[in-house]
Each structure stands twice: as structure tokens, then as C-alpha cells.
Motif scaffolding. Structure first.
Motif, PDB file in Angstrom:
ATOM      1  N   LEU A  87       0.847  -1.190   0.000  1.00 14.71           N
ATOM      2  CA  LEU A  87       0.000   0.000   0.000  1.00 14.71           C
ATOM      3  C   LEU A  87       0.880   1.236   0.000  1.00 14.71           C
ATOM      4  O   LEU A  87       1.850   1.327   0.760  1.00 14.71           O
ATOM      5  CB  LEU A  87      -0.907   0.021   1.238  1.00 14.71           C
ATOM      6  N   ALA A  88       0.561   2.179  -0.877  1.00 15.93           N
ATOM      7  CA  ALA A  88       1.253   3.466  -0.902  1.00 15.93           C
ATOM      8  C   ALA A  88       0.199   4.546  -1.079  1.00 15.93           C
ATOM      9  O   ALA A  88      -0.690   4.429  -1.933  1.00 15.93           O
ATOM     10  CB  ALA A  88       2.266   3.524  -2.031  1.00 15.93           C
ATOM     11  N   GLY A  89       0.272   5.573  -0.256  1.00 17.10           N
ATOM     12  CA  GLY A  89      -0.777   6.587  -0.337  1.00 17.10           C
ATOM     13  C   GLY A  89      -0.312   7.943   0.143  1.00 17.10           C
ATOM     14  O   GLY A  89       0.790   8.104   0.678  1.00 17.10           O
ATOM     15  N   ALA A  90      -1.184   8.913  -0.059  1.00 19.87           N
ATOM     16  CA  ALA A  90      -0.899  10.284   0.348  1.00 19.87           C
ATOM     17  C   ALA A  90      -2.193  10.972   0.741  1.00 19.87           C
ATOM     18  O   ALA A  90      -3.253  10.689   0.171  1.00 19.87           O
ATOM     19  CB  ALA A  90      -0.220  11.052  -0.781  1.00 19.87           C
ATOM     20  N   VAL A  91      -2.075  11.866   1.736  1.00 17.20           N
ATOM     21  CA  VAL A  91      -3.197  12.712   2.164  1.00 17.20           C
ATOM     22  C   VAL A  91      -2.724  14.165   2.092  1.00 17.20           C
ATOM     23  O   VAL A  91      -1.696  14.515   2.682  1.00 17.20           O
ATOM     24  CB  VAL A  91      -3.650  12.377   3.591  1.00 17.20           C
ATOM     25  N   TYR A  92      -3.466  14.965   1.368  1.00 15.94           N
ATOM     26  CA  TYR A  92      -3.111  16.370   1.221  1.00 15.94           C
ATOM     27  C   TYR A  92      -4.260  17.219   1.743  1.00 15.94           C
ATOM     28  O   TYR A  92      -5.389  17.128   1.245  1.00 15.94           O
ATOM     29  CB  TYR A  92      -2.833  16.699  -0.241  1.00 15.94           C
ATOM     30  N   ALA A  93      -3.982  18.012   2.789  1.00 16.25           N
ATOM     31  CA  ALA A  93      -4.984  18.893   3.385  1.00 16.25           C
ATOM     32  C   ALA A  93      -4.381  20.293   3.475  1.00 16.25           C
ATOM     33  O   ALA A  93      -3.771  20.656   4.491  1.00 16.25           O
ATOM     34  CB  ALA A  93      -5.393  18.386   4.766  1.00 16.25           C
ATOM     35  N   PRO A  94      -4.472  21.091   2.399  1.00 18.35           N
ATOM     36  CA  PRO A  94      -3.757  22.377   2.343  1.00 18.35           C
ATOM     37  C   PRO A  94      -4.300  23.392   3.351  1.00 18.35           C
ATOM     38  O   PRO A  94      -5.504  23.702   3.374  1.00 18.35           O
ATOM     39  CB  PRO A  94      -3.997  22.839   0.905  1.00 18.35           C
ATOM     40  N   SER A  95      -3.407  23.873   4.161  1.00 19.85           N
ATOM     41  CA  SER A  95      -3.806  24.898   5.128  1.00 19.85           C
ATOM     42  C   SER A  95      -4.109  26.216   4.433  1.00 19.85           C
ATOM     43  O   SER A  95      -4.922  27.015   4.924  1.00 19.85           O
ATOM     44  CB  SER A  95      -2.702  25.086   6.176  1.00 19.85           C
ATOM     45  N   TRP A  96      -3.451  26.455   3.274  1.00 24.29           N
ATOM     46  CA  TRP A  96      -3.682  27.708   2.566  1.00 24.29           C
ATOM     47  C   TRP A  96      -5.105  27.829   2.031  1.00 24.29           C
ATOM     48  O   TRP A  96      -5.579  28.938   1.748  1.00 24.29           O
ATOM     49  CB  TRP A  96      -2.690  27.863   1.413  1.00 24.29           C
ATOM     50  N   ALA A  97      -5.803  26.682   1.891  1.00 18.93           N
ATOM     51  CA  ALA A  97      -7.160  26.725   1.351  1.00 18.93           C
ATOM     52  C   ALA A  97      -8.200  26.984   2.434  1.00 18.93           C
ATOM     53  O   ALA A  97      -9.351  27.289   2.124  1.00 18.93           O
ATOM     54  CB  ALA A  97      -7.485  25.408   0.641  1.00 18.93           C
ATOM     55  N   ARG A  98      -7.793  26.839   3.697  1.00 20.14           N
ATOM     56  CA  ARG A  98      -8.755  27.043   4.782  1.00 20.14           C
ATOM     57  C   ARG A  98      -8.883  28.520   5.102  1.00 20.14           C
ATOM     58  O   ARG A  98      -7.910  29.267   5.086  1.00 20.14           O
ATOM     59  CB  ARG A  98      -8.338  26.256   6.020  1.00 20.14           C
ATOM     60  N   GLY A  99     -10.100  28.902   5.425  1.00 23.40           N
ATOM     61  CA  GLY A  99     -10.379  30.297   5.687  1.00 23.40           C
ATOM     62  C   GLY A  99     -11.324  30.850   4.641  1.00 23.40           C
ATOM     63  O   GLY A  99     -11.435  30.308   3.535  1.00 23.40           O
ATOM     64  N   GLY A 100     -12.000  31.894   4.939  1.00 20.30           N
ATOM     65  CA  GLY A 100     -12.978  32.435   4.006  1.00 20.30           C
ATOM     66  C   GLY A 100     -14.151  31.487   3.853  1.00 20.30           C
ATOM     67  O   GLY A 100     -14.822  31.135   4.824  1.00 20.30           O
ATOM     68  N   PHE A 101     -14.380  31.009   2.629  1.00 17.45           N
ATOM     69  CA  PHE A 101     -15.509  30.125   2.359  1.00 17.45           C
ATOM     70  C   PHE A 101     -15.198  28.672   2.719  1.00 17.45           C
ATOM     71  O   PHE A 101     -16.097  27.860   2.920  1.00 17.45           O
ATOM     72  CB  PHE A 101     -15.878  30.223   0.877  1.00 17.45           C
ATOM     73  N   VAL A 102     -13.915  28.319   2.810  1.00 17.68           N
ATOM     74  CA  VAL A 102     -13.515  26.925   3.004  1.00 17.68           C
ATOM     75  C   VAL A 102     -13.199  26.660   4.465  1.00 17.68           C
ATOM     76  O   VAL A 102     -12.342  27.316   5.066  1.00 17.68           O
ATOM     77  CB  VAL A 102     -12.286  26.575   2.140  1.00 17.68           C
ATOM     78  N   SER A 103     -13.902  25.679   5.031  1.00 21.01           N
ATOM     79  CA  SER A 103     -13.616  25.243   6.391  1.00 21.01           C
ATOM     80  C   SER A 103     -12.657  24.065   6.394  1.00 21.01           C
ATOM     81  O   SER A 103     -11.771  23.977   7.237  1.00 21.01           O
ATOM     82  CB  SER A 103     -14.915  24.839   7.103  1.00 21.01           C
ATOM     83  N   ASN A 104     -12.833  23.144   5.443  1.00 19.54           N
ATOM     84  CA  ASN A 104     -11.969  21.968   5.376  1.00 19.54           C
ATOM     85  C   ASN A 104     -11.875  21.509   3.926  1.00 19.54           C
ATOM     86  O   ASN A 104     -12.869  21.504   3.195  1.00 19.54           O
ATOM     87  CB  ASN A 104     -12.523  20.839   6.248  1.00 19.54           C
ATOM     88  N   LEU A 105     -10.667  21.142   3.512  1.00 16.45           N
ATOM     89  CA  LEU A 105     -10.441  20.633   2.166  1.00 16.45           C
ATOM     90  C   LEU A 105      -9.332  19.585   2.256  1.00 16.45           C
ATOM     91  O   LEU A 105      -8.269  19.842   2.821  1.00 16.45           O
ATOM     92  CB  LEU A 105     -10.016  21.754   1.216  1.00 16.45           C
ATOM     93  N   SER A 106      -9.602  18.377   1.740  1.00 16.64           N
ATOM     94  CA  SER A 106      -8.578  17.331   1.792  1.00 16.64           C
ATOM     95  C   SER A 106      -8.755  16.387   0.614  1.00 16.64           C
ATOM     96  O   SER A 106      -9.859  16.206   0.084  1.00 16.64           O
ATOM     97  CB  SER A 106      -8.660  16.539   3.103  1.00 16.64           C
ATOM     98  N   PHE A 107      -7.612  15.805   0.225  1.00 19.66           N
ATOM     99  CA  PHE A 107      -7.608  14.836  -0.858  1.00 19.66           C
ATOM    100  C   PHE A 107      -6.729  13.672  -0.435  1.00 19.66           C
ATOM    101  O   PHE A 107      -5.619  13.864   0.079  1.00 19.66           O
ATOM    102  CB  PHE A 107      -7.076  15.449  -2.154  1.00 19.66           C
ATOM    103  N   GLU A 108      -7.227  12.447  -0.651  1.00 14.79           N
ATOM    104  CA  GLU A 108      -6.482  11.245  -0.275  1.00 14.79           C
ATOM    105  C   GLU A 108      -6.486  10.267  -1.440  1.00 14.79           C
ATOM    106  O   GLU A 108      -7.507  10.076  -2.101  1.00 14.79           O
ATOM    107  CB  GLU A 108      -7.107  10.586   0.958  1.00 14.79           C
ATOM    108  N   ALA A 109      -5.340   9.647  -1.693  1.00 15.10           N
ATOM    109  CA  ALA A 109      -5.235   8.628  -2.735  1.00 15.10           C
ATOM    110  C   ALA A 109      -4.358   7.499  -2.228  1.00 15.10           C
ATOM    111  O   ALA A 109      -3.339   7.744  -1.555  1.00 15.10           O
ATOM    112  CB  ALA A 109      -4.655   9.219  -4.019  1.00 15.10           C
ATOM    113  N   ASN A 110      -4.752   6.270  -2.543  1.00 13.63           N
ATOM    114  CA  ASN A 110      -4.005   5.098  -2.119  1.00 13.63           C
ATOM    115  C   ASN A 110      -3.905   4.105  -3.274  1.00 13.63           C
ATOM    116  O   ASN A 110      -4.893   3.841  -3.964  1.00 13.63           O
ATOM    117  CB  ASN A 110      -4.687   4.400  -0.936  1.00 13.63           C
TER     118      ASN A 110
END
Length: 727
Positions: free
Chosen positions: A488-511
């Protein structure tokens, strides 16, 4: 704490949905070339040296040879609409959970639950097949019966001779009939009623203690589980009494009533049924005793954090038994045969896990951690194995997590896989060796040669249309454990730069996963067995079929075995978005997808390699779509909320049939109301699943109702209303 539940589910009958009205999808009549309807007709089918006939004057209490006429496909019986798509059931149960502090560091926890289920299955009226080519499975008394000339309802004037004794040995007579088939409509539909009781209880002592500056946690557990099931089945008949009722009339004494199989629907009287019929009673039990002990905590501190560990031991004893009705166990039932089965095993397992944080809060290493685990299992029947797992977690920056793991796995055969008794199920299968238009005997020289070598008459007299063929299933004490290797190889990306304003949480995960299973346990697809024998002449496949002297299939061996390996690869991906609260409400979007890039079964004993990717297996039903995905968009504002979920399944091609199951998109909608009364603790939820009323794609080789219920929704929309109140 304690609680209870009650659930009642109604039925959806096969006859209520267009897809399941006939044995084959899209079929509208038993006269169509596709076949599939049963030879066990309501007026009977009599395949003898006198011809292929049925009665023309049903119901007839005095059938004569002059009243017989040729049997045609229009006489075949459509059994399909008498099944269930959704079985009715009723469940009730309760649970209790108790906790007591023994002292400041020790707790006693006790949990117990009980569940009772009452459910029902139904099938069409019992199909009674007797004769040398009846196909009840090798050794069945029904396949050896002769119908005496003195039977008052025998219209042929001579004994219909099977040519064998009750034990299957030749009796010196020449067989003059192939089979007699009669649908016992007078006995009513076959009904299977189940009553199941399940009980489980667990007792736990847990606590903690200090080792230096670190707290360690421990627990010991004992669990007991019991499942007790009883089934009653109406509509069955017993072979010994059928033999007496069809034999010399002089031997039909006492309670015996001569049986009329030749007079058509309505000619079997209640007195005849009372003598040959019986209610079948079966019983099964399962027991589990499980004892575990665990210890966990932190060993010491590193600059990046404490080194954690866990160790444990488990002893497990499992047993199961199945006790069929004594009449069925003796091989005298007309329906599914079954033999008593029982087995047990015990297992001892020990494990150890460790978590080691290597780096933290340094350039390119926001965190770096490795984890490892090892488990040794020893099964009293299947032997022992040691498996292990290694995992690495790396956060080069705070917003990105990279991970990889390598693991080995071990699965011992289950009790049913090891000890399951001999049984049978009837599967819609097309036999390539048939001389009928649906077979290939008459048109393919290779098939003809292979089928003749397998026991099919060279003159082409075996000419059966597609229908249900008997598949024998049973456990196998020689099964070896399955073993696996997982990457298994994977990654989780949750950019802090996208949080704030209209965005409360944004994340992308792939395995990405790559899984290989060796010694995979399964049975060879009966369609594959027949095709490998007829089209390719594979000796191992031909050995799995038993044919009668006239070429009819008496049974197909579906015994479980260890297939060489399964290799599957793919990618899972997830996207999540949640908005901040706005004047228009809060919005959310979640997407999940799977891309299957590889699924190959490499079977042993000379069977070919099978690529499952993008296919539907059929019986046991399972689809392997290349792509599956679902997404939910939701909105909420104060006391109201709504959501829409879309579910997509890509198209698949049916193995063993020239049929493509088109892609499907299901839509589910839901509306929630949370009124201000009771401080928003009262909630009303209404929804409709499959709101577009999308039917499942039609499947030719699937085991029942012409679709795969493991992958696709039950045909029709499902609406629900839920009321809840939070205390």
C-alpha cells in the motif's frame, strides 16, 4: 445501559419485477429459443422409449396412452416468478452493558446481547424428477426408480424400467425411459421458515498502572457466542414412499396410496400427498469461546515522541454443526440433499506491535514514524503461520502525509469450508455438449469430439435446451490456509492555505494497493467447468462432471479447493470539502472512487488464467467493475438540511455469456428537519434511494432473479421516514 430493537421487513417477490419474470432476462415466453424454463411441467414430461410426451387431458384420474401428446417448449414451467427478491423477516432483541469500578485502577465491564430472527424463503412448487437421467445427483434413489406396469395410473402398459437396482447396480433389465418430471403444484409452494437465536456475552477486566513516568494499560477478556437456528421446509416428498406408490400395486399396502404422476395438474390427490409428503426440519448450531489478554503503553521517550508498544494473546475455540432432517440425511428427500456435518478447531495467537517516532518538527520532516507488527497463529487443523506488517508515515510539510506499508496475511479455512456436508444447488447453465440449437455439439467438431470423450452419445441424441443443472457443493478437509502479501502506498493532502474564508476543510487522499492471495479458497465456476471440458478438452474440467449413459449431467462437482492465486491492483481516492457557515447555509461535498487496474485469478489443476477486471462472474454473483464511485453534496441551514448522493458503477461484461451489463448511476435524496422545539433534539428525516428508479442490468448467469444483488440495488425505489429524539 440497556436497549432493545424491533425490525420487520416485508417481501418483494420476483413476480413483482419485470427483470425476474422469466429464467432469462428479457424473456417473455418459455417457447423462446433461449430456453431456461423447467422440464418439470405442471402436466408432466415423460421422456421414454415411446417418445417425449405429456398428458393432453389434465386433470385425468385415468390417463391412457391415447391421451398422451408430444411435449413442447410451451409445456415447460416458468419457475422464476415464485421466488423472493427481498425476503420477509422479523427481528427483535436487546442488549445490556454494565461497568463497575473495582478500585481506582481496575474496571469490570460486562456486555450481553440477544437477537431473535424469524424469516422466510420461498421457491416454486417442488419439481419431482425420477429416472436414470433425472439429475438428482449421483446416488439418489429417485434416479433408480422403476414405475411398475401394475401402477393404476401408468398409461404405457409396461414397466418403465430404470435398468438399475436401488443401490445403483445393474438389475439385468434394459432401461426404457430417461426421466419423468412433474411439478407438484398440488403440494403448494416450497416454503422455508427460519427461526434463529443469537446470544453473546463478554466480560472484561481492564486497568492501568505506572511504569516509571509512563502509564501502561491492560485488559483481559472472555467472550461466548452462541447461534442456534431451526428451519422447517414444506413441499418435500420422500423417495422411499414414492418408490412404493409407483411400484407393484400389490406392495402398496397399509397407508400407501398409488401415485398418479401422469394425470396432469390436479390429479395428485390429498391422500397421495399425505403418503409421500413430509415437512423437513433442519437444525444448525455455532459456538464461539474467545479469551484475550492485552498490554499496551509507552516504553521510553525519543526526541520525536514516546515509543509505544502493544502485546497480546488470544485463545479461540469455534465449533459448528448442521443436522438435517433424518429423511434428508438418508438421501430420500426430493429437494436439496444434505448430509450431517460438524467440526471444530481451536486457535492460539500472539502478537506484538511497536510505534517509533523518528523525527519531528525538522526541515522536510514535520514528522517521520515507523510502525511494525507481528502475529503468530497456530490452528489445530490448518497449522501455523507468522505474519507481519511494516508501515512508514512521513509528513515532509504539515499539509502532506505520505505513507506506505508492506504486510503479509493468513486466513485459515472456516468451519463451513472445511466440514460443510454434501449438498446441491441448481444453477441455470448452458451445456455446450447439447445437440439443441443452444449447444455446440452439432456445429463444432472440437466440441463434438471432446463431449463424446466425456460420455455424450455420438449420435447426438442428447439435445436438452438450457435449464438448471445440479451443482454439488461440499467442504474440503484438505484445504490449505490462504496467504497474502499486501502493498500500500498513499498520500493525504490537506492544504492549510485553502482554509479560511468560504472553506472550512479541504482534503484529498489517494491510495495505491497491490494484493496477492495464494491458495485462494473457492469453487470453479460451473460454466467454466463445462466450457473448459467441451471447448478445450481440459481433463481436470471433464473430471468434475458426471454424465448419465444418455449424456445428461447428473452432477457438476463444485467442491471447494485452493486456487493458485488472486492478484488485484487498484487506486482508491477520496475528496472532502466543507464550507464555513454562510448566510445561505453550510455546504459539503465528498467524493469516493475506486479504479480497478488488475484482477487476475490463476487457477490450478490445468484451469486457465481468468482476468476478472471489468467482468461479472455470475453464481456466486460478483461484479468487478473497472471504476466505481460515489459522491454526496449536502446543505444545511439552521433547522433544515438536504443531500444528494450519486453512485456510479461502470459497465462489465458477463463471463461465460455474450452479454454486457451497462453502467449504472443511482441517485439518493434526503431531507432533514430539526425544528427549534425541544432544543433541536427532535429530528425528522425523509428520503428516497434510487430516486431515478434505475433497474439493475440484466445478468444471464447470475444465480437468481437475473441480476447481481451484491453489486446492484433491488429493482425499484426505496422510500423511508425516520423520526429520532436525542435525550
Amino acid at each position: 445501559m440497556f436497549g432493545g430493537s424491533y425490525v420487520k421487513q416485508g417481501s418483494v417477490r420476483s413476480g413483482n419485477r419485470a427483470i425476474s419474470l422469466f429464467p432469462n432476462p428479457g424473456q417473455t415466453s418459455c417457447t423462446q429459443p433461449v430456453g431456461g424454463c423447467s422440464s418439470a411441467a405442471v402436466n408432466g414430461r415423460f421422456l421414454t422409449s415411446f417418445g417425449n410426451q405429456t398428458i393432453s387431458t389434465a386433470p385425468d384420474s385415468t390417463p391412457t396412452f391415447a391421451e398422451l401428446r408430444p411435449f413442447t417448449s410451451a409445456d415447460r414451467f416458468n419457475f422464476a416468478p415464485f421466488n423472493y427478491i427481498l425476503t420477509p423477516s422479523e427481528r427483535y432483541g436487546g442488549w445490556i452493558s454494565f461497568k463497575q469500578e473495582v478500585n481506582d485502577n481496575i474496571n469490570l465491564r460486562v456486555k450481553a446481547s440477544y437477537q431473535h430472527r424469524k424469516s422466510q424463503n420461498q421457491a416454486a412448487f417442488e419439481p419431482l424428477f425420477i429416472g436414470p437421467d433425472a439429475g438428482n445427483g449421483a446416488g439418489s434413489l429417485f434416479d433408480t426408480l422403476s414405475i411398475d406396469a401394475t401402477n393404476p395410473f401408468n398409461p404405457f402398459g409396461v414397466t418403465l424400467q430404470s435398468g438399475v437396482n436401488a443401490n445403483g447396480t445393474p438389475n439385468g433389465q434394459v432401461a426404457n425411459y430417461s426421466f419423468i418430471a412433474r411439478r407438484l403444484v398440488e403440494a403448494g409452494q416450497r416454503t422455508f421458515d427460519q427461526n434463529v437465536n443469537t446470544f453473546s456475552t463478554t466480560a472484561t477486566l481492564d486497568g492501568s498502572f505506572m511504569v516509571g513516568e509512563h502509564k501502561w494499560y491492560w485488559d483481559v477478556n472472555a467472550a461466548v457466542g452462541i447461534n442456534d437456528a431451526h428451519q422447517s421446509f414444506t413441499g418435500n416428498v420422500r423417495a422411499d414412499r414414492v418408490a412404493q406408490a409407483l411400484g407393484p400395486v400389490a406392495n402398496c399396502t397399509g397407508a400407501c396410496v398409488p401415485l398418479n404422476l401422469f394425470g396432469g395438474a390436479g390429479s395428485i390427490t390429498p391422500a397421495m400427498l399425505a403418503f409421500i409428503g413430509f415437512t423437513e426440519h433442519d437444525k444448525s448450531e455455532q459456538h464461539l469461546y474467545d479469551y484475550t489478554a492485552n498490554l499496551s503503553g509507552d516504553l521510553f521517550d525519543l526526541p520525536a515522541g514516546p515509543v509505544g508498544f502493544a502485546v497480546g494473546y488470544e485463545h479461540r475455540l469455534q465449533s459448528a454443526s448442521f443436522t438435517p432432517d433424518p429423511i434428508v440425511a438418508a438421501g430420500l428427500g426430493a429437494d436439496i440433499p444434505a448430509q450431517p456435518a460438524a467440526g471444530k478447531y481451536n486457535a492460539d495467537e500472539v502478537y506484538a506491535e511497536v510505534r517509533v517516532p523518528l523525527l519531528k518538527d525538522t526541515p522536510f520532516f514535520q514528522s517521520l514514524e515507523v510502525n511494525g507488527a507481528v502475529r503468530h497463529s497456530n490452528y489445530s487443523i490448518s497449522g501455523s503461520s507468522t505474519t507481519y506488517t511494516g508501515t512508514g508515515l512521513w509528513k515532509p510539510v504539515n499539509d502532506l502525509l505520505l505513507r506506505g506499508s508492506y504486510a503479509t496475511g493468513f486466513r485459515a479455512p472456516s468451519l463451513g469450508e472445511l466440514f460443510g456436508g454434501r449438498s446441491r444447488f441448481d444453477l441455470p447453465v448452458t451445456d455446450p455438449c447439447s445437440s439443441a440449437a443452444t449447444g455446440q455439439f452439432a456445429t463444432n467438431a472440437t466440441v463434438r469430439a471432446n463431449c463424446i470423450a466425456d460420455g455424450v452419445p455420438a449420435n447426438g441424441s442428447y439435445a436438452e435446451d438450457p435449464g438448471q443443472l445440479p451443482v454439488i457443493t461440499q467442504g474440503n478437509r484438505n484445504l490449505r490456509p490462504e496467504k497474502s502479501r499486501n502493498l500500500l502506498a498513499g498520500a493525504v493532502y490537506a492544504p492549510s492555505w485553502a482554509r479560511g474564508g468560504f472553506v472550512s476543510n479541504l482534503s484529498f487522499e489517494a491510495n495505491y494497493y497491490d494484493i496477492r492471495v495464494k491458495n485462494a479458497i473457492g469453487a470453479v465456476d460451473p460454466n467454466l467447468t463445462l466450457n473448459n471440458c467441451a471447448l478445450r478438452g481440459v481433463a481436470a474440467s471433464c473430471a468434475l462432471t458426471v454424465r448419465t449413459a444418455n449424456g445428461f449431467i447428473n452432477e457438476i462437482d463444485g467442491t471447494l479447493q485452493n486456487l493458485d492465486s488472486i492478484r488485484t491492483k487498484g487506486i482508491d481516492a477520496t475528496f472532502n470539502f466543507r464550507s464555513t457557515r454562510t448566510g445561505a447555509g453550510t455546504f459539503g461535498l465528498s467524493l469516493n472512487a475506486n479504479l480497478l487496474t488488475h484482477y487476475v485469478l490463476s487457477a490450478s489443476n490445468g484451469f486457465i488464467v481468468i482476468d476478472r477486471k471489468g467482468t461479472e462472474r455470475g453464481s456466486p454473483d460478483q461484479a468487478f467493475p473497472k471504476f466505481k464511485g460515489n459522491g454526496t453534496i449536502d446543505w444545511s441551514l439552521d433547522w433544515i438540511g438536504a443531500s444528494f448522493t450519486g453512485r456510479y458503477i461502470s459497465a462489465v461484461t458477463e463471463s461465460g455469456a455474450a452479454n454486457r451489463l451497462a453502467s449504472r448511476f443511482y441517485g439518493d435524496v434526503q431531507l432533514k428537519l430539526m425544528p427549534g422545539m425541544f432544543d433541536h433534539r427532535f429530528e425528522i428525516t425523509a428520503g428516497v434511494n434510487n430516486v431515478f428508479n434505475q433497474d439493475p442490468p440484466a445478468c444471464i448467469t447470475c444465480s437468481l432473479n437475473n441480476f447481481d444483488p451484491t453489486t446492484y440495488d433491488v429493482p425499484g425505489q426505496f422510500g423511508y421516514l425516520r423520526l429520532s429524539f436525542k435525550m
